[in-house]
Design an enzyme around this catalytic site. Structure first.
Site, PDB file in Angstrom:
ATOM      1  CG  ASN A  62       2.253 -12.746  15.446  1.00  0.00           C
ATOM      2  OD1 ASN A  62       1.907 -12.001  14.518  1.00  0.00           O
ATOM      3  ND2 ASN A  62       1.770 -13.972  15.568  1.00  0.00           N
ATOM      4  CB  VAL A  63       1.807  -6.909  14.129  1.00  0.00           C
ATOM      5  CG1 VAL A  63       3.135  -6.201  14.342  1.00  0.00           C
ATOM      6  CG2 VAL A  63       1.749  -7.595  12.762  1.00  0.00           C
ATOM      7  CE1 TYR A 154       2.131  -6.430   0.364  1.00  0.00           C
ATOM      8  CE2 TYR A 154       1.800  -5.344  -1.754  1.00  0.00           C
ATOM      9  CZ  TYR A 154       2.474  -5.436  -0.540  1.00  0.00           C
ATOM     10  OH  TYR A 154       3.465  -4.539  -0.234  1.00  0.00           O
ATOM     11  CE  LYS A 158       1.153  -3.576   2.258  1.00  0.00           C
ATOM     12  NZ  LYS A 158       1.729  -3.165   3.555  1.00  0.00           N
TER      13      LYS A 158
END
Length: 246
Positions: A62-63, A154, A158
């Site tokens: 799990n990053v 999102y 990004k």
């Protein structure tokens, strides 16, 4: 082979673009650690690659969890002795219009897409500095450059990935490490299956190449940025979108 004897970690490597990247890296001679939260996807991809004769390992991670990320990097160093390439490919969407977006939706996307990239890069960069070389490849999106309706969280992540990419390129470049980003457009993955077909057809019409991207289209750029052909690229953002946002 373009990545002969290189060691790469690919997060989100069990499916979609990450899986295509793992396949391509293996074919080009790399030893690959497929890191994924989904043990099912990761183990399946690794089994397929091992059956094809490639040197590849799976690590469940799990990053968002810094301890797990450290264990992933330690595992890679212990097994292969070094890490030459990190592809920060893991990411999710939880779309909603601004006024309807919940704290949970916002925080989860920020945690995985932004903090996860930070966690992995910080841990790997320390090892690359010791080596005096390395490549970090971050996955952004054209949405991070141009925004998109219903994707506040999102788009923010990004755009943040691009900012981190450029910052790290300046910090790590003098230490022999390049940091670049890939900004895919609309790629045919599980993520885009959530988009209504009518909207996807409109996107195809707006794209000069008149099609959606394939995971391999992005994986080829991952390969290029990891190869010696990209030795003098640092802090760049490569759009892979068929010309959609020209």
């Amino acid at each position: 082979m373009r990545l002969k004897d290189k060691v790469a970690i690919i997060t989100g490597g069990g499916s979609g673009i990450g899986k295509e990247g793992a396949v391509l890296y293996c074919k080009e001679g790399a030893k690959v650690v497929v890191a994924d939260f989904s043990e099912e996807n990761g183990q399946k991809t690794v089994a397929e690659l091992k059956d094809a004769g490639f040197e590849v390992s799976f690590f469940k991670v799990n990053v968002v969890d810094g301890k797990q990320v450290k264990e992933m990097v330690d595992f890679t160093i212990e097994k292969y002795g070094r890490v030459d390439v990190l592809v920060n490919n893991a990411g999710i969407t939880q779309d909603s219009m601004l006024l309807k977006m919940t704290d949970e939706q916002f925080d989860r996307v920020i945690d995985i897409n932004l903090k996860g990239v930070f966690n992995c890069s910080r841990e790997v960069a320390a090892k690359m500095i010791e080596q005096g070389s390395g490549r970090i490849i971050n996955t952004s999106s054209v949405v991070g450059v141009y925004g998109n309706v219903g994707q506040t969280n999102y788009a923010a992540t990004k755009a943040g990935v691009i900012g981190m990419t450029k910052s790290w390129a300046k910090e790590l470049g003098p230490k022999g490490i390049t940091v670049n980003a890939v900004a895919p457009g609309y790629i045919q993955t599980e993520m885009t299956k959530k988009i209504p077909e009518k909207l996807l057809e409109m996107i195809k019409e707006k794209t000069p190449l008149k099609r959606l991207g394939q995971p391999l289209d992005v994986a080829k750029v991952y390969l290029f940025l990891a190869s010696s052909e990209a030795d003098f690229l640092n802090g760049t953002v490569v759009n892979v979108d068929g010309g959609l946002v020209l």
